[in-house]
Enzyme design. Structure first.
Site, mmCIF file in Angstrom:
data_model
loop_
_atom_site.group_PDB
_atom_site.id
_atom_site.type_symbol
_atom_site.label_atom_id
_atom_site.label_comp_id
_atom_site.label_asym_id
_atom_site.label_seq_id
_atom_site.Cartn_x
_atom_site.Cartn_y
_atom_site.Cartn_z
ATOM 1 N N GLU A 77 -11.740 5.271 4.325
ATOM 2 C CA GLU A 77 -11.133 5.976 5.469
ATOM 3 C C GLU A 77 -12.155 6.125 6.595
ATOM 4 O O GLU A 77 -11.819 5.977 7.769
ATOM 5 C CB GLU A 77 -10.609 7.358 5.057
ATOM 6 C CG GLU A 77 -9.332 7.349 4.267
ATOM 7 C CD GLU A 77 -8.074 7.183 5.105
ATOM 8 O OE1 GLU A 77 -8.141 7.189 6.353
ATOM 9 O OE2 GLU A 77 -7.014 7.045 4.490
ATOM 10 N N TRP A 127 -5.904 1.124 10.101
ATOM 11 C CA TRP A 127 -6.071 1.197 8.658
ATOM 12 C C TRP A 127 -5.784 -0.171 8.031
ATOM 13 O O TRP A 127 -6.425 -0.566 7.059
ATOM 14 C CB TRP A 127 -5.182 2.287 8.074
ATOM 15 C CG TRP A 127 -5.274 2.392 6.582
ATOM 16 C CD1 TRP A 127 -4.261 2.254 5.685
ATOM 17 C CD2 TRP A 127 -6.439 2.672 5.800
ATOM 18 N NE1 TRP A 127 -4.730 2.425 4.408
ATOM 19 C CE2 TRP A 127 -6.070 2.689 4.448
ATOM 20 C CE3 TRP A 127 -7.778 2.900 6.116
ATOM 21 C CZ2 TRP A 127 -6.975 2.928 3.412
ATOM 22 C CZ3 TRP A 127 -8.681 3.137 5.086
ATOM 23 C CH2 TRP A 127 -8.273 3.148 3.760
ATOM 24 N N TYR A 184 0.838 -1.198 0.000
ATOM 25 C CA TYR A 184 0.000 0.000 0.000
ATOM 26 C C TYR A 184 0.877 1.254 0.000
ATOM 27 O O TYR A 184 0.664 2.176 -0.791
ATOM 28 C CB TYR A 184 -0.921 -0.036 1.218
ATOM 29 C CG TYR A 184 -1.732 1.218 1.430
ATOM 30 C CD1 TYR A 184 -2.755 1.566 0.560
ATOM 31 C CD2 TYR A 184 -1.488 2.043 2.528
ATOM 32 C CE1 TYR A 184 -3.507 2.715 0.762
ATOM 33 C CE2 TYR A 184 -2.234 3.186 2.740
ATOM 34 C CZ TYR A 184 -3.247 3.515 1.859
ATOM 35 O OH TYR A 184 -3.975 4.652 2.069
#
Length: 186
Positions: free
Chosen positions: A38, A46, A16
């Site tokens: 988000e 996350w 990522y």
């Protein structure tokens, strides 16, 4: 271990970081998908949401705003049993509300992307971080954008989450100086 990549060795996070995080994103629908995701990580890591990304895409019509905006309470009931997503009804409902807000912003500003990028004068802001400890988690711009998004029905997007979104979408370049994947605009 790349110090810029959140001090982790997790392959999902490293990929990522190396291929997505902080790279300027201009596509309105991709920006909608990212902001919706988000909003799901409020109170969670996350990484948890990253590992559920494909399931969220399946559950929410690949974040096609027009389809998501039409989702009903019955759809949310179904999603409460959907595999590999966070089963928090208010967070799931928030994505539907965000899709509706997205469509209104598209009407008002012609482009969700232009609306978001206007907060940084349509240029990524190099945060100039040298060490991980230099990183901030919120600023006045993120606070204002959070307030403005709430006016359009966006939920679970407080200033800290919006700041994280600005970094992820490349409106803020928060890569450490010297990071091998730091965008060239900086």
């Amino acid at each position: 271990m790349n110090e810029c990549a959140f001090g982790t060795k997790d392959e999902t996070y490293l990929e990522y970081h190396d291929y997505f995080w902080g790279q300027p994103l201009y596509d309105s629908k991709e920006l909608f998908k990212l902001i919706a995701l988000e909003s799901q990580h409020a109170g969670l890591s996350w990484l948890t949401i990253l590992k559920k990304k494909e399931s969220y895409e399946e559950a929410f019509y690949n974040f096609e705003p027009k389809k998501v905006a039409k989702m009903s309470d019955k759809d949310i009931d179904r999603l409460m049993e959907f595999p590999n997503i966070v089963h928090n009804r208010k967070k799931l409902e928030a994505i539907v509300s965000q899709a509706r807000g997205y469509l209104q912003i598209e009407k008002d500003y012609k482009s969700f992307s232009d609306f978001l990028w206007s907060y940084v004068n349509h240029q990524p802001i190099n945060m100039g971080y040298k060490k991980p400890r230099d990183r901030k988690t919120v600023d006045d711009r993120a606070t204002q954008l959070s307030k403005d998004l709430k006016k359009y029905g966006f939920k679970f997007l407080g200033p800290v989450t919006v700041f994280s979104f600005l970094e992820a979408a490349g409106l803020y370049d928060s890569h450490l100086e010297g990071c091998p994947v730091k965008p060239s605009h900086s």
